[in-house]
Design an enzyme around this catalytic site. Structure first.
Site, PDB file in Angstrom:
ATOM      1  N   SER A 207       0.845  -1.192   0.000  1.00 61.43           N
ATOM      2  CA  SER A 207       0.000   0.000   0.000  1.00 61.43           C
ATOM      3  C   SER A 207       0.882   1.245   0.000  1.00 61.43           C
ATOM      4  O   SER A 207       1.664   1.448  -0.932  1.00 61.43           O
ATOM      5  CB  SER A 207      -0.974  -0.048   1.178  1.00 61.43           C
ATOM      6  N   ALA A 208       0.794   2.109   1.023  1.00 67.82           N
ATOM      7  CA  ALA A 208       1.697   3.255   1.079  1.00 67.82           C
ATOM      8  C   ALA A 208       3.153   2.799   1.167  1.00 67.82           C
ATOM      9  O   ALA A 208       4.058   3.521   0.748  1.00 67.82           O
ATOM     10  CB  ALA A 208       1.357   4.150   2.261  1.00 67.82           C
TER      11      ALA A 208
END
Length: 581
Positions: A207-208
């Site tokens: 994700s991030a």
């Protein structure tokens, strides 16, 4: 007498064994001696060291400053529990929440197999939208043991503590990325002590964290610190991976906490915010975003330092130093077929009607994607995802597909295509479709959802030995075998840049090429394929980017040249408003 000798011999053996364990779990790094602990997976011992400081606490005058090397200590530091996570609030997505947070959070963890030989190293960057998360629930003991690799996990500053530029060079943005780089410098300086190879470092993140590892691959500031990277469900090509709102948000935060300064008084704002209570600053950073459009607010930014140019400008010159280095690294990335379900509306528990999809949810997403091109984007989304004859369950799943493709599919497809080069490093793409029997990382989910949700791939990469993503998860025998196969691919890539070597998998993972678009599907059946979800991929990597790059458009006013787009968009909004008067 014989009995006493036997007991004495046994005592000597036990003492020697304990001494051996102590020697293996006590090491001296460049700042002092640390004491960890050992555990075993199928007879393979893994030495674990938790909460190792890799930078000075970023407090006081070091708040909003780039990380500084840690101070040394005397004696033996106990590294047997995770350090606090960086400042954050409980998240709204159902991910595990940190039980302890602090500004003094820049620590890392090492999982090192107690086996002979120098090992490849994998450094994990956690996700959480750049504003929550931590290393506390990522236990890579089993992966380290089965893969015979060293895994390091790193905390970094989050939200407005880590991703808000306040006063240019005196308080730059991207501090969370600078923290990650400082962690990689620690690895380069110390990993030999754990029998790691500093010249075989792979960074991977979800994700991030996936956005972070691609951003690190695109900055000269991290050059030479790693040779390979694996983004899971996130890349620098995602809209959510970048922000331009630092000037606006920093002033709003200052006003909320009582820093009464003008827009030009950046140094005064910095001094005031450094004195502000950490909890008050955190709360103000959330309050400042109320009413501000967007999905994420505190993210990496083009700052003239770490990132001198935007991504689009960088790739205008395929022969630039940045692009050539990016393509020289080995790459392996992918996404899950249900990644976007984290944003599924709670009202969709029993599905969604086709009319609601067409008339409500598609227009809302089109506006989120590009307000200036809302009508045209709604048109192409309707063409691809809307089916008037579909039932409520199928329609809800199609909406989840829109979310997945908007947030992850396009970003991963674009990153993979941008990396692939005949003269560069290796390029591999995966599509993860394995649905866990033991529950989703993001929960609860509606009963119609039967996909691999966001971060579910990490449950299998960490394995069944000590599941920390889903509490009390119990893997089936089939899932345990699948997990081992996944670990083999990932560990192989870390060692050689090829997921098929040195341990031959049961299914060969083909290398991605621009012509064949090869990938591997990691599902109930692991299979090599070409051209993943082709129509949807083209929509998000080609069609919609072209629409967004075109003249501004509204349903009422038509198209206008981009240079005049903002003014005309305002004018058209006024015309629409007057039409309803």
């Amino acid at each position: 007498m014989e009995s006493r000798v036997s007991r004495l011999s046994l005592l000597v053996v036990l003492v020697n064994a304990l001494a051996k364990v102590d020697a293996q779990t006590t090491v001296t790094i460049n700042t002092g001696t640390i004491q960890g602990f050992s555990s075993t997976v199928d007879g393979i011992r893994v030495n674990t060291f938790l909460g190792i400081p890799f930078a000075k606490p970023p407090v006081g005058d070091l708040r909003f400053a780039k990380p500084q090397p840690p101070a040394s200590w005397t004696g033996v530091k106990q590294t047997v529990k995770y350090g606090p996570s960086c400042m954050q609030r409980p998240n709204e997505f159902g991910f595990p929440n940190a039980t302890q947070v602090s500004e003094d959070c820049l620590t890392l963890n090492v999982f090192a197999p107690n086996t002979t030989g120098v090992k490849a190293v994998m450094v994990f960057i956690h996700g959480g939208g750049y504003y929550f998360g931590g290393t506390f629930h990522y236990d890579y003991t089993e992966f380290a043991a089965r893969g015979n690799i060293i895994v390091v996990t790193v905390n970094y500053r989050l939200g407005a503590f880590g991703f808000l530029s306040i006063d240019g060079a005196n308080a730059p943005g991207n501090l969370g990325l600078w923290d990650q780089i400082e962690g990689l410098k620690w690895v380069k300086a110390n990993i030999k002590i754990f029998n790691g190879d500093p010249q075989r470092v792979t960074i991977f993140g979800e994700s991030a964290g996936g956005g972070s590892v691609t951003q690190l691959a695109l900055t000269a500031a991290a050059r030479g610190l790693f040779q390979r990277f694996i983004p899971h469900s996130g890349s620098a090509w995602a809209d959510w991976a970048w922000s331009t709102r630092s000037p606006e948000l920093s002033m709003k935060i200052g006003k909320i906490v009582g820093c009464n300064v003008g827009p030009a008084e950046r140094a005064e704002l910095l001094a005031c915010l450094r004195k502000t209570d950490a909890e008050a600053y955190l709360n103000a950073s959330f309050e400042a975003t109320v009413g501000v459009p967007g999905l994420l607010f505190y993210c990496p930014e083009v700052d003239g330092d770490m990132f001198p140019k935007s991504l689009s400008d960088v790739f205008k010159n395929a022969d630039s130093d940045v692009v050539r280095h990016f393509r020289s690294l080995d790459y392996m990335g992918g996404f899950n077929d249900g990644d976007g379900a984290i944003l599924t509306p709670p009202t969709a528990t029993n599905g969604m009607s086709p009319a609601d999809l067409r008339d409500k949810w598609i227009p809302l997403k089109a506006k989120d994607i590009s307000p200036e091109h809302e009508a045209k984007i709604a048109e192409v989304l309707t063409e691809e995802y809307y089916d008037s004859s579909a039932d409520a369950i199928t329609t809800a799943r199609r909406y989840a597909d829109i979310l997945t493709d908007w947030l992850f599919t396009g970003a991963m497809g674009s990153a993979t295509a941008a990396h692939a080069s005949p003269t560069g490093g290796s390029t591999y793409l995966y599509y993860f479709t394995k649905v866990p029997s033991f529950g989703y990382v993001v929960s609860p989910m509606p009963p119609w959802f039967r996909r691999s949700n966001h971060a579910d791939d990490l449950s299998f990469l960490m394995g069944a030995h000590h599941p920390t993503m889903v509490p009390n998860a119990t893997f089936t025998d089939e899932e345990k075998e699948f997990s081992k196969k996944m670990m083999t691919y990932w560990a192989n890539f870390a060692k050689t840049g090829n997921p098929n070597q040195p341990v031959s998998p049961s299914t060969t993972w083909p290398e991605y090429t621009a012509s064949g678009k090869e990938y591997i599907e990691l599902g109930d059946v692991i299979s090599a394929k070409s051209d993943v979800i082709p129509k949807r991929m083209v929509l998000w990597t080609n069609t919609i980017p072209k629409i967004r790059a075109s003249a501004f458009s509204t349903a009422a006013c038509g198209n206008f040249p981009h240079v005049f787009g903002i003014a005309f968009a305002v004018l058209c909004a006024l015309i629409k408003y007057l039409a309803y008067m």
